[in-house]
Design a protein around this motif. Structure first.
Motif, short mmCIF file in Angstrom:
data_model
loop_
_atom_site.label_atom_id
_atom_site.label_comp_id
_atom_site.label_asym_id
_atom_site.label_seq_id
_atom_site.Cartn_x
_atom_site.Cartn_y
_atom_site.Cartn_z
N ALA A 187 46.90 94.50 49.20
CA ALA A 187 46.66 96.05 48.85
C ALA A 187 47.70 97.12 49.34
CB ALA A 187 45.42 96.51 49.63
N LEU A 188 48.41 96.69 50.54
CA LEU A 188 49.26 97.67 51.22
C LEU A 188 50.75 97.45 50.26
CD1 LEU A 188 48.88 97.16 55.07
CD2 LEU A 188 48.81 99.16 53.79
N CYS A 189 50.78 96.14 49.79
CA CYS A 189 52.04 95.80 48.82
C CYS A 189 51.97 96.45 47.44
CB CYS A 189 52.29 94.23 48.77
SG CYS A 189 52.79 93.54 50.13
N GLY A 227 52.58 100.29 48.15
CA GLY A 227 54.05 100.53 48.26
C GLY A 227 54.71 100.48 46.98
N LEU A 228 54.28 99.53 46.17
CA LEU A 228 55.06 99.49 44.88
C LEU A 228 54.85 100.92 44.11
CD1 LEU A 228 56.61 98.13 42.51
CD2 LEU A 228 54.32 96.88 42.04
N PHE A 229 53.39 101.24 44.07
CA PHE A 229 53.13 102.42 43.15
C PHE A 229 54.01 103.78 43.75
CE2 PHE A 229 50.35 99.75 40.97
CZ PHE A 229 50.28 100.22 39.78
N GLN A 270 61.38 96.05 43.86
CA GLN A 270 60.46 96.22 44.77
C GLN A 270 59.39 94.91 44.45
OE1 GLN A 270 60.58 97.06 48.11
NE2 GLN A 270 58.51 96.78 48.77
N SER A 271 59.04 94.80 42.93
CA SER A 271 57.99 94.16 42.56
C SER A 271 58.48 92.81 42.55
CB SER A 271 58.04 94.55 40.88
OG SER A 271 59.05 94.20 40.14
N MET A 272 59.82 92.53 42.60
CA MET A 272 60.54 91.03 42.56
C MET A 272 60.46 90.84 43.89
SD MET A 272 64.45 89.72 41.95
CE MET A 272 65.03 90.72 43.53
N TYR A 273 60.51 91.72 44.96
CA TYR A 273 60.66 91.39 46.22
C TYR A 273 58.99 90.93 46.78
CZ TYR A 273 65.06 93.70 46.99
OH TYR A 273 66.32 94.00 46.85
N SER A 286 57.26 100.62 52.50
CA SER A 286 58.81 101.03 52.21
C SER A 286 59.37 99.95 51.40
CB SER A 286 59.49 101.27 53.49
OG SER A 286 58.79 102.06 54.47
N TYR A 287 60.52 100.53 50.72
CA TYR A 287 61.29 99.89 49.85
C TYR A 287 62.29 98.86 50.86
CZ TYR A 287 65.34 98.47 46.91
OH TYR A 287 66.18 97.81 46.28
#
Length: 421
Positions: free
Chosen positions: A22-24, A27-29, A53-56, A394-395
């Motif tokens: 959920a946090l990830c 963060g992405l949005f 970030q989606s790749m990370y 964070s990114y």
């Protein structure tokens, strides 16, 4: 049902994984909103930070699954090797590192910039858990405490050479691990809190006036407890130590801290007003969060965000985007997720059967709490700006991967708690 509970997947704490995911996603949005590019609107466009970030996140998921498959004993036995490798990276970054914003904290790999200090916290938690668990059958003593402190302070020294004060300070949150294991008592924690209060007061009040006030208080307590000699000695020692500490504040403040760090503290304390200079980030951050009011302006509707008023809004100041676009309700919801995760980690720590797993889990909770509290605190102006990321939000690949590895190793220990770690 019993077979499912005894299966590999049945032993995993899915609530913690759900909170992590959920946090990830949140963060992405929010990264997407913070650095939105109308010409590249897609969340998975690799030309943008949100695409990267989606790749990370995808790679972090792979890392997490891999950790859950690996034998739990590997992490305890390999902890000295992992610590040594990270120490080598912290030394290497001082030689070949890329300087960004005055900090030589990144190793440029071309396609990716690695920040060794993020992984330093992971390595330190592992080795500290390894060492303290090996001493768990002995009574807490100063020798063990000194070696444990050395494990923590060595990477701190290397990180300070970069210099990266924010990352270095995060290591000190591990004092809660020593407290849980009985190496630090309530008196030491109170003394630590007193030092922080005295440090702030010494910056606001003349040192000799402050010492005079403490002398009056010490005299009052000495008179109150005058029949107990031991208490009189303790009060005298505390007063003397406090006086020396107060007189040393000016030396540390003016000769150890850098000018921008002093300015940030002065702004928080109200001694300095520089909304267009050192106080610009904080001022814009508070404007952005306040403008969100109760419900926020809506996704991709934040004007402070859209027009780049807040620097580093996809990294250190990502909470500004949450405050502006989600408002007070959304901010409270995000804080609720963090608090739930922290309470869950403590619950997991306390149910461990091995000292290693328990100590490690408390290390995870300490590091996570420090980043969560300080990052949000600096965006709303209750702590100085020291530049640390908000975990999973964070990114950045190094931050996301290191926190993911930290969390999933704990989950692996938890799934294996009936075995031996």
């Amino acid at each position: 049902m019993n077979n499912q509970k005894n299966s590999f997947f049945g032993k995993i704490d899915w609530l913690t994984i759900s909170l992590w995911l959920a946090l990830c996603i949140i963060g992405l949005f929010n990264i997407h909103a913070a650095v939105y590019d109308p010409e590249n609107p897609g969340l998975f466009n690799m030309a943008t930070r949100y695409g990267k970030q989606s790749m990370y996140i995808a790679s972090a998921l792979v890392l997490g699954i891999t950790i859950l498959i690996i034998d739990a004993k590997f992490f305890s036995s390999a902890s000295p090797v992992i610590y040594a490798l990270v120490i080598l990276l912290l030394i290497a970054v001082l030689v070949v590192g890329k300087n960004v914003g005055g900090n030589q904290a990144w190793i440029d790999l071309g396609f990716f910039r690695l920040q060794p200090s993020e992984f330093g916290k992971l390595a330190t938690c592992l080795l500290l858990a390894n060492y303290l668990s090996s001493q768990s059958n002995k009574n807490p003593n100063m020798h063990t405490l000194a070696i444990g402190a050395g494990i923590v302070l060595f990477p701190v020294f290397l990180v300070m050479l970069q210099p990266d004060t924010g990352s270095a300070l995060a290591f000190f949150s591990l004092i809660f691990v020593f407290y849980r294991e009985g190496y630090v008592n309530n008196s030491l924690l109170i003394f630590g809190g007193l030092c922080i209060v005295l440090f702030v007061m010494a910056l606001l009040v003349n040192a000799w006036i402050l010492i005079g006030i403490l002398a009056v208080l010490a005299g009052f307590f000495m008179w109150t407890f005058r029949k107990k000699r031991k208490n009189l000695i303790n009060i005298g020692i505390i007063f003397a130590a406090s006086a020396v500490f107060i007189l040393s504040v000016d030396l540390v403040y003016n000769h150890v801290l850098q000018s921008h760090q002093r300015n940030r503290i002065d702004i928080i304390l109200g001694k300095m007003d520089d909304p267009r200079g050192q106080g610009y980030n904080l001022n814009q951050s508070k404007i952005a969060i306040g403008s969100g009011q109760l419900w926020g302006k809506g996704y991709l509707q934040g004007t402070q965000t859209k027009y780049n008023f807040v620097p580093e809004q996809s990294t250190d100041f990502i909470f500004c985007t949450v405050g502006e676009e989600w408002g007070f309700v959304g901010s409270l919801f995000l804080i609720g997720i963090y608090l739930t995760l922290l309470l869950r980690i403590i619950h997991i720590a306390e149910r461990q059967r091995s000292a290693f797993a328990r100590i490690y889990a408390y290390g995870v909770a300490s590091i996570l709490f420090f980043h969560f509290f300080i990052n949000i605190g600096m965006t709303i102006g209750i702590v100085p700006v020291i530049g640390i990321p908000l975990p999973f939000i964070s990114y950045g690949g190094s931050s996301l991967w290191s926190f993911t590895i930290l969390l999933f190793i704990m989950l692996k220990f938890d799934s294996n708690r009936k075995g031996v770690v």
